[in-house]
Write a protein that holds these residues in place. Structure first.
Motif, PDB file in Angstrom:
ATOM      1  N   PRO A 131       0.798  -1.230   0.000  1.00  0.00           N
ATOM      2  CA  PRO A 131       0.000   0.000   0.000  1.00  0.00           C
ATOM      3  C   PRO A 131       0.830   1.279   0.000  1.00  0.00           C
ATOM      4  O   PRO A 131       0.306   2.350  -0.319  1.00  0.00           O
ATOM      5  CB  PRO A 131      -0.827  -0.112   1.287  1.00  0.00           C
ATOM      6  N   ILE A 132       2.116   1.182   0.352  1.00  0.00           N
ATOM      7  CA  ILE A 132       2.943   2.382   0.381  1.00  0.00           C
ATOM      8  C   ILE A 132       3.167   2.949  -1.014  1.00  0.00           C
ATOM      9  O   ILE A 132       3.315   4.163  -1.187  1.00  0.00           O
ATOM     10  CB  ILE A 132       4.309   2.077   1.054  1.00  0.00           C
ATOM     11  N   TRP A 133       3.171   2.077  -2.031  1.00  0.00           N
ATOM     12  CA  TRP A 133       3.478   2.542  -3.381  1.00  0.00           C
ATOM     13  C   TRP A 133       2.546   3.671  -3.825  1.00  0.00           C
ATOM     14  O   TRP A 133       2.967   4.605  -4.511  1.00  0.00           O
ATOM     15  CB  TRP A 133       3.400   1.389  -4.383  1.00  0.00           C
ATOM     16  N   LYS A 134       1.292   3.604  -3.431  1.00  0.00           N
ATOM     17  CA  LYS A 134       0.342   4.628  -3.851  1.00  0.00           C
ATOM     18  C   LYS A 134       0.665   5.997  -3.274  1.00  0.00           C
ATOM     19  O   LYS A 134       0.209   7.013  -3.790  1.00  0.00           O
ATOM     20  CB  LYS A 134      -1.085   4.225  -3.453  1.00  0.00           C
ATOM     21  N   SER A 135       1.448   6.023  -2.200  1.00  0.00           N
ATOM     22  CA  SER A 135       1.772   7.299  -1.574  1.00  0.00           C
ATOM     23  C   SER A 135       3.145   7.833  -1.959  1.00  0.00           C
ATOM     24  O   SER A 135       3.475   8.971  -1.616  1.00  0.00           O
ATOM     25  CB  SER A 135       1.693   7.168  -0.044  1.00  0.00           C
ATOM     26  N   VAL A 136       3.936   7.029  -2.671  1.00  0.00           N
ATOM     27  CA  VAL A 136       5.292   7.483  -3.000  1.00  0.00           C
ATOM     28  C   VAL A 136       5.545   7.648  -4.490  1.00  0.00           C
ATOM     29  O   VAL A 136       6.580   8.198  -4.876  1.00  0.00           O
ATOM     30  CB  VAL A 136       6.358   6.533  -2.407  1.00  0.00           C
ATOM     31  N   VAL A 137       4.626   7.175  -5.347  1.00  0.00           N
ATOM     32  CA  VAL A 137       4.824   7.348  -6.796  1.00  0.00           C
ATOM     33  C   VAL A 137       3.570   7.957  -7.414  1.00  0.00           C
ATOM     34  O   VAL A 137       2.458   7.762  -6.910  1.00  0.00           O
ATOM     35  CB  VAL A 137       5.142   6.003  -7.489  1.00  0.00           C
ATOM     36  N   PRO A 138       3.712   8.702  -8.497  1.00  0.00           N
ATOM     37  CA  PRO A 138       2.547   9.251  -9.199  1.00  0.00           C
ATOM     38  C   PRO A 138       1.661   8.132  -9.738  1.00  0.00           C
ATOM     39  O   PRO A 138       2.111   6.992  -9.913  1.00  0.00           O
ATOM     40  CB  PRO A 138       3.178  10.052 -10.342  1.00  0.00           C
ATOM     41  N   ALA A 139       0.403   8.467 -10.014  1.00  0.00           N
ATOM     42  CA  ALA A 139      -0.571   7.460 -10.432  1.00  0.00           C
ATOM     43  C   ALA A 139      -0.147   6.709 -11.678  1.00  0.00           C
ATOM     44  O   ALA A 139      -0.351   5.492 -11.789  1.00  0.00           O
ATOM     45  CB  ALA A 139      -1.928   8.135 -10.666  1.00  0.00           C
ATOM     46  N   GLU A 140       0.469   7.408 -12.625  1.00  0.00           N
ATOM     47  CA  GLU A 140       0.824   6.759 -13.896  1.00  0.00           C
ATOM     48  C   GLU A 140       1.961   5.754 -13.742  1.00  0.00           C
ATOM     49  O   GLU A 140       2.253   4.987 -14.659  1.00  0.00           O
ATOM     50  CB  GLU A 140       1.198   7.805 -14.946  1.00  0.00           C
ATOM     51  N   TYR A 141       2.627   5.747 -12.568  1.00  0.00           N
ATOM     52  CA  TYR A 141       3.720   4.810 -12.332  1.00  0.00           C
ATOM     53  C   TYR A 141       3.301   3.630 -11.452  1.00  0.00           C
ATOM     54  O   TYR A 141       4.139   2.793 -11.099  1.00  0.00           O
ATOM     55  CB  TYR A 141       4.888   5.526 -11.648  1.00  0.00           C
ATOM     56  N   LEU A 142       2.026   3.548 -11.102  1.00  0.00           N
ATOM     57  CA  LEU A 142       1.610   2.539 -10.132  1.00  0.00           C
ATOM     58  C   LEU A 142       1.781   1.116 -10.658  1.00  0.00           C
ATOM     59  O   LEU A 142       2.289   0.236  -9.955  1.00  0.00           O
ATOM     60  CB  LEU A 142       0.163   2.776  -9.716  1.00  0.00           C
ATOM     61  N   ARG A 143       1.368   0.862 -11.908  1.00  0.00           N
ATOM     62  CA  ARG A 143       1.517  -0.492 -12.456  1.00  0.00           C
ATOM     63  C   ARG A 143       2.985  -0.878 -12.525  1.00  0.00           C
ATOM     64  O   ARG A 143       3.370  -2.004 -12.179  1.00  0.00           O
ATOM     65  CB  ARG A 143       0.883  -0.586 -13.850  1.00  0.00           C
ATOM     66  N   ILE A 144       3.817   0.046 -12.953  1.00  0.00           N
ATOM     67  CA  ILE A 144       5.236  -0.281 -13.099  1.00  0.00           C
ATOM     68  C   ILE A 144       5.899  -0.411 -11.732  1.00  0.00           C
ATOM     69  O   ILE A 144       6.863  -1.156 -11.559  1.00  0.00           O
ATOM     70  CB  ILE A 144       5.937   0.774 -13.986  1.00  0.00           C
ATOM     71  N   ALA A 145       5.362   0.298 -10.718  1.00  0.00           N
ATOM     72  CA  ALA A 145       5.881   0.140  -9.353  1.00  0.00           C
ATOM     73  C   ALA A 145       5.548  -1.246  -8.825  1.00  0.00           C
ATOM     74  O   ALA A 145       6.386  -1.911  -8.198  1.00  0.00           O
ATOM     75  CB  ALA A 145       5.293   1.215  -8.443  1.00  0.00           C
ATOM     76  N   TYR A 146       4.313  -1.709  -9.059  1.00  0.00           N
ATOM     77  CA  TYR A 146       3.937  -3.071  -8.679  1.00  0.00           C
ATOM     78  C   TYR A 146       4.848  -4.086  -9.377  1.00  0.00           C
ATOM     79  O   TYR A 146       5.264  -5.085  -8.786  1.00  0.00           O
ATOM     80  CB  TYR A 146       2.486  -3.356  -9.056  1.00  0.00           C
ATOM     81  N   ALA A 147       5.136  -3.810 -10.655  1.00  0.00           N
ATOM     82  CA  ALA A 147       5.968  -4.731 -11.433  1.00  0.00           C
ATOM     83  C   ALA A 147       7.380  -4.797 -10.874  1.00  0.00           C
ATOM     84  O   ALA A 147       7.961  -5.877 -10.731  1.00  0.00           O
ATOM     85  CB  ALA A 147       6.007  -4.292 -12.897  1.00  0.00           C
ATOM     86  N   LEU A 148       7.945  -3.638 -10.564  1.00  0.00           N
ATOM     87  CA  LEU A 148       9.302  -3.612 -10.008  1.00  0.00           C
ATOM     88  C   LEU A 148       9.335  -4.309  -8.649  1.00  0.00           C
ATOM     89  O   LEU A 148      10.262  -5.066  -8.349  1.00  0.00           O
ATOM     90  CB  LEU A 148       9.785  -2.169  -9.880  1.00  0.00           C
ATOM     91  N   ASP A 149       8.311  -4.080  -7.839  1.00  0.00           N
ATOM     92  CA  ASP A 149       8.239  -4.711  -6.524  1.00  0.00           C
ATOM     93  C   ASP A 149       8.155  -6.228  -6.670  1.00  0.00           C
ATOM     94  O   ASP A 149       8.826  -6.973  -5.956  1.00  0.00           O
ATOM     95  CB  ASP A 149       7.024  -4.177  -5.772  1.00  0.00           C
ATOM     96  N   THR A 150       7.335  -6.682  -7.599  1.00  0.00           N
ATOM     97  CA  THR A 150       7.210  -8.119  -7.845  1.00  0.00           C
ATOM     98  C   THR A 150       8.530  -8.714  -8.297  1.00  0.00           C
ATOM     99  O   THR A 150       8.925  -9.811  -7.869  1.00  0.00           O
ATOM    100  CB  THR A 150       6.127  -8.379  -8.917  1.00  0.00           C
ATOM    101  N   SER A 151       9.243  -7.994  -9.154  1.00  0.00           N
ATOM    102  CA  SER A 151      10.518  -8.493  -9.665  1.00  0.00           C
ATOM    103  C   SER A 151      11.583  -8.532  -8.585  1.00  0.00           C
ATOM    104  O   SER A 151      12.431  -9.429  -8.578  1.00  0.00           O
ATOM    105  CB  SER A 151      10.980  -7.609 -10.841  1.00  0.00           C
ATOM    106  N   VAL A 152      11.544  -7.585  -7.674  1.00  0.00           N
ATOM    107  CA  VAL A 152      12.502  -7.597  -6.563  1.00  0.00           C
ATOM    108  C   VAL A 152      12.238  -8.805  -5.660  1.00  0.00           C
ATOM    109  O   VAL A 152      13.169  -9.474  -5.201  1.00  0.00           O
ATOM    110  CB  VAL A 152      12.422  -6.283  -5.759  1.00  0.00           C
ATOM    111  N   ILE A 153      10.956  -9.082  -5.405  1.00  0.00           N
ATOM    112  CA  ILE A 153      10.607 -10.276  -4.624  1.00  0.00           C
ATOM    113  C   ILE A 153      11.113 -11.523  -5.339  1.00  0.00           C
ATOM    114  O   ILE A 153      11.660 -12.447  -4.723  1.00  0.00           O
ATOM    115  CB  ILE A 153       9.090 -10.358  -4.410  1.00  0.00           C
ATOM    116  N   SER A 154      10.949 -11.545  -6.651  1.00  0.00           N
ATOM    117  CA  SER A 154      11.407 -12.692  -7.437  1.00  0.00           C
ATOM    118  C   SER A 154      12.917 -12.832  -7.378  1.00  0.00           C
ATOM    119  O   SER A 154      13.450 -13.945  -7.293  1.00  0.00           O
ATOM    120  CB  SER A 154      10.956 -12.533  -8.898  1.00  0.00           C
ATOM    121  N   ALA A 155      13.630 -11.690  -7.430  1.00  0.00           N
ATOM    122  CA  ALA A 155      15.091 -11.735  -7.333  1.00  0.00           C
ATOM    123  C   ALA A 155      15.515 -12.317  -5.988  1.00  0.00           C
ATOM    124  O   ALA A 155      16.478 -13.095  -5.895  1.00  0.00           O
ATOM    125  CB  ALA A 155      15.664 -10.335  -7.510  1.00  0.00           C
TER     126      ALA A 155
END
Length: 408
Positions: A122-146
């Motif tokens: 839920p923090i992502w919505k407060s630290v990135v602009p709306a247009e970056y939300l999908r890509i923020a989720y993607a980066l977060d998912t990839s970091v978990i995968s790493a």
């Protein structure tokens, strides 16, 4: 990929990713570390599967409660409470040698599991602009995968070394470092729980959430069977060391899958791309039960990782679109309670089936349950209609501001 470079220019993004990475790597190690610990001490794959199952079960059963508490009080003090307790419980499990003691501490370990991933989403919505939300989720998912790539490699290498106890010891240290660092960041301290509106609906009365819970029952059971089936198959065949690199290949593919998922155009609705990826996921699962712990299993695992990485990005978007207001953390927490509970059942059943019948039968459960999950999604897709809309960046931003407003 330039959009990822733009995303990393936000300081809070780097802080969140770096501070939480050690804890996430520990999460990638704990299940496999528990498996090797239990199997080594008891010489029983069934007991090892049961240990993972108990751990997953107790963690899942409390995930929704922890999420609800965090939605009400924030997550600063839960992290500071659960992180040291969890680290100590890992050490207690590591010091155990009897079957009963190992199973008891596996269960207690799940109860003290700190809500690291529940906190960050839920923090992502407060630290990135709306247009970056999908890509923020993607980066977060990839970091978990790493983290899940490095975790299994490290824990398998240590567990099969001349000092097998170092596997869970390292896991405990990483969890403590990452969890403490996250709890002390300014962005975690400043995050405020989302307020419920006067007309806000209950999480459990939401048809969309109930549908996702039903889908999670099948997926959880299948993934639990998979988590035990792979190391069990490799152990039975006398090649337990292959478990690490098979899961590593899958994890690397998961990273790329998550990154590619983030690049999907925002003009495509979350539900549409989630459904399409689900079809592909089921197709690549079909040959899983016919693979062998070697190149064939690694190849199928790579395909599964690629689909799974993208699927997680779209799943988060679908859930975010349909969840009731005021449930930023508890929605995912209760979904994990359902999915994780059935994952524990899948692990326990999978361990027994692998030991008594065949690990191929265990792996076939994963394919069957993904197919059932797809059927549930197709039958009930009307309940997820809110996720089939394509909001404008302005609407996304207004929604974020409304959710963050303390007056609601």
């Amino acid at each position: 990929m330039n959009r990822y470079g733009q995303l990393l220019q936000f300081d809070h993004v780097k802080v969140l990713l770096i501070s939480s990475f050690p804890a996430r790597m520990a999460y990638g190690m704990i299940a496999l570390g528990t498996f090797f610990k239990a199997e080594s001490a008891t010489k029983s794959i069934a007991v090892a599967g049961l240990a993972i199952g108990l751990e997953s079960f107790s963690s899942a059963m409390t995930a929704g409660v922890r999420g609800s508490l965090m939605d009400k009080w924030g997550f600063k003090w839960p992290l500071r409470l659960f992180v040291p307790c969890y680290a100590c419980m890992i050490l207690a499990l590591n010091a155990s040698h009897e079957r009963t003691t190992i199973l008891v501490f596996s269960f207690l370990l799940g109860l003290t599991s700190p809500p690291i991933n529940l906190s960050i989403r839920p923090i992502w919505k407060s630290v990135v602009p709306a247009e970056y939300l999908r890509i923020a989720y993607a980066l977060d998912t990839s970091v978990i995968s790493a983290a899940t790539v490095l975790g299994p490699v490290i824990v398998t290498t240590l567990a099969l070394s001349s000092h097998p106890g170092s596997a869970l010891a390292v896991c405990s240290v990483l969890l403590f470092i990452g969890g403490t660092a996250l709890a002390l960041t300014n962005v975690s301290k400043q995050w405020k729980p989302e307020k419920k509106g006067k007309t806000g609906s209950s999480l459990f009365r939401s048809p969309a959430i109930r549908l996702l819970m039903l889908e999670g029952c099948f997926i959880g059971f299948g993934m639990g069977a998979f988590d035990v089936g792979v190391p069990a198959f490799a152990t039975i065949e006398g090649v337990p060391g292959r478990t690490a690199w098979i899961l590593a290949v899958m994890g690397v593919a998961n990273i790329f899958g998550g990154l590619l998922g983030g690049l999907v155009s925002k003009r495509t609705s979350p539900l549409k791309v989630f459904t399409r990826t689900y079809y592909i996921w089921f197709i690549v699962m079909l040959p899983l039960a016919f693979t062998y712990p070697g190149w064939s299993m690694a190849l199928v695992g790579a395909c599964l990782g690629l689909c799974g990485g993208a699927q997680q990005v779209f799943y988060l978007e679908v859930m975010e679109a349909v969840r009731p207001r005021g449930s930023a953390i508890s929605s995912l927490g209760w979904l994990w309670t359902v999915e994780g509970t059935f994952m524990s059942f899948g692990a326990a059943v999978g361990g027994w089936v692998s030991n008594s019948i065949s690990p191929r039968v265990c792996l076939s459960f994963s394919t069957i349950t993904v197919g059932l999950g797809l059927i549930v999604l197709l039958i009930g897709r009307e309940r997820l209609a809110l996720a089939n809309k394509i909001p404008t960046p302005e609407q996304d931003l207004n929604a974020m501001k409304e959710n963050a407003s303390p007056s609601h």
